[in-house]
Each structure stands twice: as structure tokens, then as C-alpha cells.
Design an enzyme around this catalytic site. Structure first.
Site, PDB file in Angstrom:
ATOM      1  N   GLU A   1       0.814  -1.282   0.106  1.00 23.07           N
ATOM      2  CA  GLU A   1      -0.018  -0.026  -0.097  1.00 23.07           C
ATOM      3  C   GLU A   1       0.886   1.236   0.047  1.00 23.07           C
ATOM      4  OE1 GLU A   1      -3.799  -2.008   2.362  1.00 23.07           O
ATOM      5  OE2 GLU A   1      -2.115  -1.024   3.508  1.00 23.07           O
TER       6      GLU A   1
ATOM      7  N   ASP B   1     -11.847  -6.625  -2.419  1.00 27.50           N
ATOM      8  CA  ASP B   1     -12.727  -7.783  -2.128  1.00 27.50           C
ATOM      9  C   ASP B   1     -14.170  -7.382  -1.613  1.00 27.50           C
ATOM     10  OD1 ASP B   1     -10.672  -7.430   0.318  1.00 27.50           O
ATOM     11  OD2 ASP B   1     -12.708  -8.216   1.106  1.00 27.50           O
TER      12      ASP B   1
HETATM   13  N1  SAH Z   1      -5.363 -12.632   2.854  1.00 26.33           N
HETATM   14  C1  SAH Z   1      -4.469 -11.598   3.366  1.00 26.33           C
HETATM   15  C2  SAH Z   1      -5.094 -10.596   4.261  1.00 26.33           C
HETATM   16  C3  SAH Z   1      -4.268  -9.655   4.688  1.00 26.33           C
HETATM   17  S1  SAH Z   1      -5.072  -8.733   6.089  1.00 26.33           S
HETATM   18  C4  SAH Z   1      -3.407 -12.489   4.226  1.00 26.33           C
HETATM   19  O1  SAH Z   1      -3.702 -13.518   4.638  1.00 26.33           O
HETATM   20  O2  SAH Z   1      -1.928 -12.371   4.006  1.00 26.33           O
HETATM   21  C5  SAH Z   1      -5.810  -7.497   4.837  1.00 26.33           C
HETATM   22  C6  SAH Z   1      -5.488  -6.138   4.775  1.00 26.33           C
HETATM   23  O3  SAH Z   1      -6.235  -5.399   4.018  1.00 26.33           O
HETATM   24  C7  SAH Z   1      -5.603  -5.350   6.062  1.00 26.33           C
HETATM   25  O4  SAH Z   1      -4.549  -4.347   6.421  1.00 26.33           O
HETATM   26  C8  SAH Z   1      -7.038  -4.584   5.838  1.00 26.33           C
HETATM   27  O5  SAH Z   1      -7.025  -3.187   6.429  1.00 26.33           O
HETATM   28  C9  SAH Z   1      -7.424  -4.723   4.665  1.00 26.33           C
HETATM   29  N2  SAH Z   1      -8.465  -5.541   4.210  1.00 26.33           N
HETATM   30  C10 SAH Z   1      -8.931  -5.759   2.970  1.00 26.33           C
HETATM   31  N3  SAH Z   1      -9.884  -6.326   2.875  1.00 26.33           N
HETATM   32  C11 SAH Z   1     -10.209  -6.739   4.212  1.00 26.33           C
HETATM   33  C12 SAH Z   1     -11.489  -7.613   4.544  1.00 26.33           C
HETATM   34  N4  SAH Z   1     -12.336  -8.033   3.549  1.00 26.33           N
HETATM   35  N5  SAH Z   1     -11.692  -7.590   5.961  1.00 26.33           N
HETATM   36  C13 SAH Z   1     -10.651  -6.704   6.635  1.00 26.33           C
HETATM   37  N6  SAH Z   1      -9.729  -6.306   6.393  1.00 26.33           N
HETATM   38  C14 SAH Z   1      -9.425  -6.015   4.912  1.00 26.33           C
END
Ligand code: SAH
Length: 227
Positions: free
Chosen positions: A15, A195
Site C-alpha cells: 500500500e 474484495d
Molecule cells: N489474505 C491476506 C489478508 C491480509 S489482511 C493475508 O492473509 O495475508 C487484509 C488487509 O487489507 C488489512 O490491512 C485490511 O485493512 C485490508 N482489508 C482488505 N479487505 C479486507 C477485509 N475483507 N476484511 C478486513 N480487512 C481487509
């Protein structure tokens, strides 16, 4: 007039990557384990930091940024899950009020800080909206909620939507908002939807995270000019 200082906080390296590509002459200072990238851009002093995922990281990094750099405004940038049918993957959500979805809000209302819904700054909201419109990127102003989990579950999504009617869910915005509120600093969270926080959320995140991160990075950089 003194130069304005703008803080930019993202959770994941992806990001910040496109922001740092443009702000490439930065000096780095490290406090509490967070690297703060310092540079000037469009007549502003810009501090950007990668805070890591979830609310403790976000709060800690925000407070350190405020204490060390005396920022005039904070922009939280990144990707998020869409929480309303009108919000599509790759759309932008601009926060108005922000809160936690995994905490009983009365606990913040009945005890310090006696406030649970943290308002973003109207001028920052307006500036980001203008940039989105100029770039013809669909954008929505509304509530962003945060919690300590990646939401990718239809039932959990429905429960959060029923309680709080957010446009987006993430893991940091509420913490940055609370921290900014406590320090009386204007803030906004700008999130590009990666997503839909539903059963297909993980797959969608993997596919769209990079492009969503790039989109929102460009918007944040263009916003700086308007501040
Ligand atoms: N699938 C990845 C998720 C990382 S956490 C992994 O396991 O490595 C997701 C990051 O993107 C967080 O920093 C959050 O702020 C953001 N984010 C994007 N989509 C999200 C969702 N559906 N729920 C919570 N956070 C989300």
C-alpha cells in the site's frame, strides 16, 4: 507561511510501494520500530509510514507520527472489503465516520474517550472526492469499520452490516481515526475495494490487492496538491 505537514499511513508494504516510487528522495527516521519516510512534495512536507496490519499497529504508528512530526493532517490509505452492494471492487470508499466492529461501542461511550464514532475531516473528504471525480473513479463517502480479522464470511459480513451499515471494512481505519480524534488532528481514510468481505473475499483480495493499492496510491498523491 509555514509548510504544511501531511502524514500518510498504510498497513502493508504494497500500500506504500506506489507512493514511495513517486516520493523517492525520502529521508528515513525510525521510531518504535516504524520507518517514517520524510520528503517534500507539492510544497508540503510528507511523512509516510507502513504501520503493519490491525489496530494496535495503526494506533501506535499514528501516535508516534503525531508526536515526532507534528502533522497537520493524516491520510490513512489502503485496500478494504466492500460492505454495500453499491460499492464494487476497485471503487474508492472515503470515510466519514469510523468505528470498530468488534468492540461493544458502549465501552468507548461510557468510559474514556466517551466517544466511539470518529468523524473524518470534511475538507479532506472533499479533496479526495474531487480527485476521484477528476480521475473518473467511482467513489462513495460513508462509514468504514475496522476489526481484528480479515472478513471473508457471508454471515459475519451480514452481522456487521446489520449493526453498523458500513460501506467498507478494514483492520486499521478505526484506530487511526480514534488516535487523530484524541490529538485533534484532521484525518481521512481512503480505501480502494479489493474484495467484498464475503465467502469469496480471500480469492478476490489475492487478485485485486495490487491494482487496488495502486489506484488508491495515485489518488492520495493527487490529493496532496489540493491540501
Ligand atoms: N489474505 C491476506 C489478508 C491480509 S489482511 C493475508 O492473509 O495475508 C487484509 C488487509 O487489507 C488489512 O490491512 C485490511 O485493512 C485490508 N482489508 C482488505 N479487505 C479486507 C477485509 N475483507 N476484511 C478486513 N480487512 C481487509
Amino acid at each position: 507561511m509555514e509548510m504544511k505537514t501531511i502524514g500518510i499511513i498504510g498497513a502493508m508494504p504494497s500500500e506504500l510501494a506506489d507512493i514511495r516510487n513517486v516520493l523517492n528522495d525520502a529521508v528515513v527516521k525510525t521510531y518504535a520500530g516504524y520507518d517514517f519516510y520524510i520528503c517534500t512534495y507539492k510544497d508540503k512536507l510528507i511523512i509516510n509510514a507502513c504501520c503493519g496490519i490491525a489496530k494496535v499497529n495503526a494506533a501506535l504508528c499514528t501516535q508516534v507520527m503525531i508526536d515526532k512530526f507534528d502533522v497537520d493532517a493524516i491520510i490513512n490509505t489502503g485496500v478494504a472489503g466492500g460492505m454495500n452492494n453499491k460499492v464494487k471492487v476497485c471503487d474508492i470508499v472515503i470515510s466519514d465516520a469510523v468505528c470498530s466492529h468488534d468492540l461493544e461501542l458502549r465501552l468507548l461511550e461510557n468510559y474514556p474517550p466517551y466517544h466511539s464514532m470518529f468523524e473524518a475531516d470534511v475538507n479532506l473528504i472533499k479533496a479526495v472526492g474531487e480527485v476521484c471525480n477528476e480521475k473518473k473513479i467511482p467513489n462513495h463517502v460513508g462509514r468504514i469499520v475496522s476489526g481484528e480479522a480479515f472478513v471473508s464470511d457471508n454471515k459475519l459480513k451480514e452481522d456487521i452490516c446489520t449493526r453498523l451499515t458500513p460501506l467498507a471494512v478494514d483492520m486499521e481505519t478505526a484506530a487511526v481515526g480514534q488516535c487523530a480524534y484524541r490529538n485533534n488532528i484532521p484525518f481521512v481514510s481512503v480505501r480502494c475495494i479489493s474484495d467484498n468481505a464475503d465467502d469469496e473475499g480471500e480469492m478476490s483480495f489475492d487478485e485485486f490487492e495490487k491494482i487496488a493499492a495502486k489506484t488508491v496510491a495515485e489518488i492520495v498523491l493527487d490529493t496532496i496538491e489540493k491540501l
